[in-house]
Design an enzyme around this catalytic site. Sequence first.
Site, PDB file in Angstrom:
ATOM      1  N   LYS A  27     -57.168 167.964  64.076  1.00  0.00           N
ATOM      2  CA  LYS A  27     -56.041 167.478  64.242  1.00  0.00           C
ATOM      3  C   LYS A  27     -56.128 166.235  65.571  1.00  0.00           C
ATOM      4  O   LYS A  27     -55.530 165.389  65.771  1.00  0.00           O
ATOM      5  CB  LYS A  27     -55.071 168.457  64.715  1.00  0.00           C
ATOM      6  CG  LYS A  27     -55.492 169.347  65.593  1.00  0.00           C
ATOM      7  CD  LYS A  27     -54.343 170.456  65.891  1.00  0.00           C
ATOM      8  CE  LYS A  27     -54.879 171.554  66.937  1.00  0.00           C
ATOM      9  NZ  LYS A  27     -54.082 172.580  66.661  1.00  0.00           N
ATOM     10  N   GLU A  28     -57.125 166.325  66.306  1.00  0.00           N
ATOM     11  CA  GLU A  28     -57.623 165.842  67.534  1.00  0.00           C
ATOM     12  C   GLU A  28     -58.640 164.741  67.417  1.00  0.00           C
ATOM     13  O   GLU A  28     -58.853 163.916  68.135  1.00  0.00           O
ATOM     14  CB  GLU A  28     -57.527 166.419  68.781  1.00  0.00           C
ATOM     15  CG  GLU A  28     -56.319 167.598  68.990  1.00  0.00           C
ATOM     16  CD  GLU A  28     -56.709 168.556  70.046  1.00  0.00           C
ATOM     17  OE1 GLU A  28     -57.797 168.244  70.800  1.00  0.00           O
ATOM     18  OE2 GLU A  28     -56.147 169.486  70.113  1.00  0.00           O
ATOM     19  N   VAL A  31     -65.997 165.305  64.467  1.00  0.00           N
ATOM     20  CA  VAL A  31     -67.252 165.649  65.111  1.00  0.00           C
ATOM     21  C   VAL A  31     -68.319 165.380  64.430  1.00  0.00           C
ATOM     22  O   VAL A  31     -68.464 165.789  63.022  1.00  0.00           O
ATOM     23  CB  VAL A  31     -67.140 167.317  65.546  1.00  0.00           C
ATOM     24  CG1 VAL A  31     -68.223 167.512  66.244  1.00  0.00           C
ATOM     25  CG2 VAL A  31     -66.011 167.497  66.392  1.00  0.00           C
ATOM     26  N   LYS A  44     -68.211 164.138  69.622  1.00  0.00           N
ATOM     27  CA  LYS A  44     -66.716 164.402  69.362  1.00  0.00           C
ATOM     28  C   LYS A  44     -65.921 163.019  69.563  1.00  0.00           C
ATOM     29  O   LYS A  44     -66.040 162.464  70.688  1.00  0.00           O
ATOM     30  CB  LYS A  44     -66.021 165.265  70.171  1.00  0.00           C
ATOM     31  CG  LYS A  44     -64.709 165.799  70.021  1.00  0.00           C
ATOM     32  CD  LYS A  44     -64.162 166.963  70.792  1.00  0.00           C
ATOM     33  CE  LYS A  44     -62.986 167.438  70.308  1.00  0.00           C
ATOM     34  NZ  LYS A  44     -62.393 168.620  71.050  1.00  0.00           N
ATOM     35  N   GLU A 122     -73.249 169.824  73.744  1.00  0.00           N
ATOM     36  CA  GLU A 122     -74.242 170.753  73.060  1.00  0.00           C
ATOM     37  C   GLU A 122     -73.713 171.054  71.604  1.00  0.00           C
ATOM     38  O   GLU A 122     -72.406 171.169  71.387  1.00  0.00           O
ATOM     39  CB  GLU A 122     -74.034 172.139  73.815  1.00  0.00           C
ATOM     40  CG  GLU A 122     -75.023 173.066  73.315  1.00  0.00           C
ATOM     41  CD  GLU A 122     -74.542 174.587  73.774  1.00  0.00           C
ATOM     42  OE1 GLU A 122     -75.187 175.567  73.484  1.00  0.00           O
ATOM     43  OE2 GLU A 122     -74.019 174.603  75.071  1.00  0.00           O
ATOM     44  N   ASP A 168     -54.223 176.606  73.419  1.00  0.00           N
ATOM     45  CA  ASP A 168     -54.574 176.432  72.287  1.00  0.00           C
ATOM     46  C   ASP A 168     -55.400 177.308  71.572  1.00  0.00           C
ATOM     47  O   ASP A 168     -55.992 177.145  70.387  1.00  0.00           O
ATOM     48  CB  ASP A 168     -54.780 175.243  71.632  1.00  0.00           C
ATOM     49  CG  ASP A 168     -54.304 175.006  70.153  1.00  0.00           C
ATOM     50  OD1 ASP A 168     -53.426 175.674  69.595  1.00  0.00           O
ATOM     51  OD2 ASP A 168     -54.940 174.100  69.518  1.00  0.00           O
ATOM     52  N   ASP A 195     -62.492 173.178  72.047  1.00  0.00           N
ATOM     53  CA  ASP A 195     -61.535 172.398  71.853  1.00  0.00           C
ATOM     54  C   ASP A 195     -60.597 172.487  73.047  1.00  0.00           C
ATOM     55  O   ASP A 195     -59.692 173.289  73.067  1.00  0.00           O
ATOM     56  CB  ASP A 195     -60.772 172.806  70.752  1.00  0.00           C
ATOM     57  CG  ASP A 195     -61.536 172.385  69.186  1.00  0.00           C
ATOM     58  OD1 ASP A 195     -62.410 171.312  69.321  1.00  0.00           O
ATOM     59  OD2 ASP A 195     -61.186 172.656  68.286  1.00  0.00           O
TER      60      ASP A 195
END
Length: 292
Positions: A27-28, A31, A44, A122, A168, A195
Amino acid sequence: MKAPPRLQALIEEGLIDTVVRQLMSGKEAMVFVVRCGDETRCAKIYKEATNRSFRQAVDYTENRKVKSSRSARAMAKGSRFGRQEQEAAWQSAEVDALYRLAAAGVRVPTPYNFHEGVLLMELVTDAEGDAAPRLNDVAFTPEQALAHHATLIGEVVRMLCAGVVHGDLSEFNILLAHTPGVDGQEGVDGPVIIDLPQAVDAAGNNHAQRMLLRDVANLRDFFGQFAPALRQTDYGPEIWSLYQAGLLSNETVLTGQFQRQNADVDMQAVLREIDDACAEDAARRLRMAGGV
């Protein structure tokens, strides 16, 4: 595979050599697995605000520090520059949280670089060297569930003692990584928290308590599927109560139980707080409109 445009810029800068494959799209962010010299890492790529499905960002960005008062004013006004600054702050929040938590001993991916909205960090792996699975993709024995839950409650405490609430946390953003053994000992699997762009300051965000209680409840509900005794625990309120009282440390022994106090609500005090908040909001709007 062909490098996405935003990763091509990192190849040109010499920060990565090749893009191996896409690992996930959330959603954000998206990767990718990348090669950097002899090492395999992940990149990311944060999605722009207009392309993110993450909601209620205002709850997470409350009282976040920005680099200048000009940026803060622009963000408050919602100008184009302010939106750009807010987006930059949102993207860099995860980098700041990763460094802060790693220094506090929390098991998070090691960050290596942050460039043009791309975080190099990483690649967390399993015993075969492949990308580690998320908890929601793994089944556990009751003993494993109890052990991993205990580890993660300890990580939540360690994060809070460092002044951070994940905000979250759930089985979808915790990886089950493999740590090789040393001196002939067998390796072990353990959780790694990922995240973190929505991580909040525990002392400076009015929503921190609610978020921490939700994070801990998510852990209880997930592991409670495998170890039903966990469903009777109440670690969240216990942790927050100790934190508020200044009694929480990484060595605190928790019970998982919490006795709630039933107190009368002072409605007059509540109404005064509401009136004060309304007055402050009206004054802020007036200042933004140039009335003061």
